[in-house]
Design an enzyme around this catalytic site. Structure first.
Site, PDB file in Angstrom:
ATOM      1  N   VAL A 103       0.863  -1.177   0.000  1.00 12.52           N
ATOM      2  CA  VAL A 103       0.000   0.000   0.000  1.00 12.52           C
ATOM      3  C   VAL A 103       0.897   1.223   0.000  1.00 12.52           C
ATOM      4  CG1 VAL A 103      -1.641   1.363   1.368  1.00 12.52           C
ATOM      5  CG2 VAL A 103      -1.956  -1.107   1.154  1.00 12.52           C
ATOM      6  N   CYS A 104       0.509   2.214  -0.758  1.00  7.95           N
ATOM      7  CA  CYS A 104       1.238   3.471  -0.811  1.00  7.95           C
ATOM      8  C   CYS A 104       2.692   3.214  -1.255  1.00  7.95           C
ATOM      9  CB  CYS A 104       1.151   4.166   0.549  1.00  7.95           C
ATOM     10  SG  CYS A 104       1.551   5.915   0.563  1.00  7.95           S
ATOM     11  N   THR A 105       3.657   3.813  -0.571  1.00  9.52           N
ATOM     12  CA  THR A 105       5.062   3.684  -0.986  1.00  9.52           C
ATOM     13  C   THR A 105       5.688   2.359  -0.569  1.00  9.52           C
ATOM     14  OG1 THR A 105       5.670   4.949   0.991  1.00  9.52           O
ATOM     15  CG2 THR A 105       5.487   6.157  -1.084  1.00  9.52           C
ATOM     16  N   GLY A 153      -1.869  -0.920  -3.661  1.00  8.13           N
ATOM     17  CA  GLY A 153      -2.830   0.156  -3.513  1.00  8.13           C
ATOM     18  C   GLY A 153      -2.125   1.490  -3.598  1.00  8.13           C
ATOM     19  N   GLY A 154      -2.836   2.517  -3.980  1.00  5.65           N
ATOM     20  CA  GLY A 154      -2.267   3.853  -4.063  1.00  5.65           C
ATOM     21  C   GLY A 154      -2.034   4.434  -2.679  1.00  5.65           C
TER      22      GLY A 154
END
Length: 232
Positions: A103-105, A153-154
């Site tokens: 998720v994310c970075t 996920g972003g």
């Protein structure tokens, strides 16, 4: 459809973004037949980037093979991208996991371990250009990306969408919808500034400017991580 306990391991580390982990944890912990464990280098309390503390269930050495491994993002990702102990652990767990996710970075950590070569993946919108530096990674700007045994996920809140999408993949759409309903996940944000495509121009410009130094540093770290991969 899962026929036995599905063990999910979430890697936690200093300066992680809490919601990157807590959102998916909330969803996965409600999935029938699932067990969720927090894993860290040690069992010492982990301080997130905003000061909230988390207690790991397992350290790296005692963690079993997982069916799904999740790496959240946050400021601490910068250190993880060059943490060979963590990267080696991820590579070992990837051999047995049905899904390797972020998720994310957190996707930058998977890329630093060479685990996104040949895959599509996404990240926080500010770090998509960092992810693009890694060879053989097809960067997508979607909020959730599912590609074979990889899922990403972003930024931050996208972790909830990501986790619900995986529940639907693993069990059924109905199972995911039941969890969504219980969580009353029915977003109706008061502003439309949640994505670069909808944010006011001045807000977007100020955000990019304020983060430029941090993003330049992350690009430098990614460059070193890529060089380390070439040596392997």
């Amino acid at each position: 459809m899962m026929s036995s306990e599905f063990h999910i391991g979430i890697l936690i580390f200093p300066d992680l973004t809490p919601l990157d982990m807590v959102g998916p944890y909330e969803v996965f912990s409600r999935m029938k037949g699932a067990k969720v464990s927090l894993v860290a280098e040690s069992k010492d309390p982990i301080r997130s980037e905003r000061g909230m503390f988390f207690i790991p269930d397992l350290n790296l050495e005692e963690s079993p093979d997982f069916d799904l491994v999740l790496v959240p993002g946050g400021l601490g990702v910068n250190r993880l991208m060059e943490n060979q102990k963590i990267l080696s652990w991820l590579k070992a767990k990837a051999e047995k996991a049905s899904y390797l996710t972020s998720v994310c970075t957190g996707s930058l950590v998977l890329a630093s371990a060479g685990l996104l070569k040949g895959y599509q993946a996404t990240s926080h919108w500010l770090s998509l250009d960092v992810l693009e530096l890694f060879p053989e990674v097809e960067v997508k700007k979607d909020r959730v990306v599912l590609d074979k045994d990889r899922a990403s996920g972003g930024g931050v809140t996208a972790g909830i969408d990501f986790a619900l999408s995986l529940v639907a993949e693993l069990q059924s759409k109905k199972a995911a919808e039941e969890i969504q309903l219980i969580l009353e996940y029915n977003p109706a944000p008061p502003f439309s500034a949640g994505h670069p495509s909808t944010a006011p121009a001045e807000v977007l410009e100020e955000t990019i400017t304020s983060r430029k130094k941090a993003q330049d540093l992350r690009k430098e770290i990614a460059g070193r991580a890529i060089q380390n991969l070439k040596k392997q």
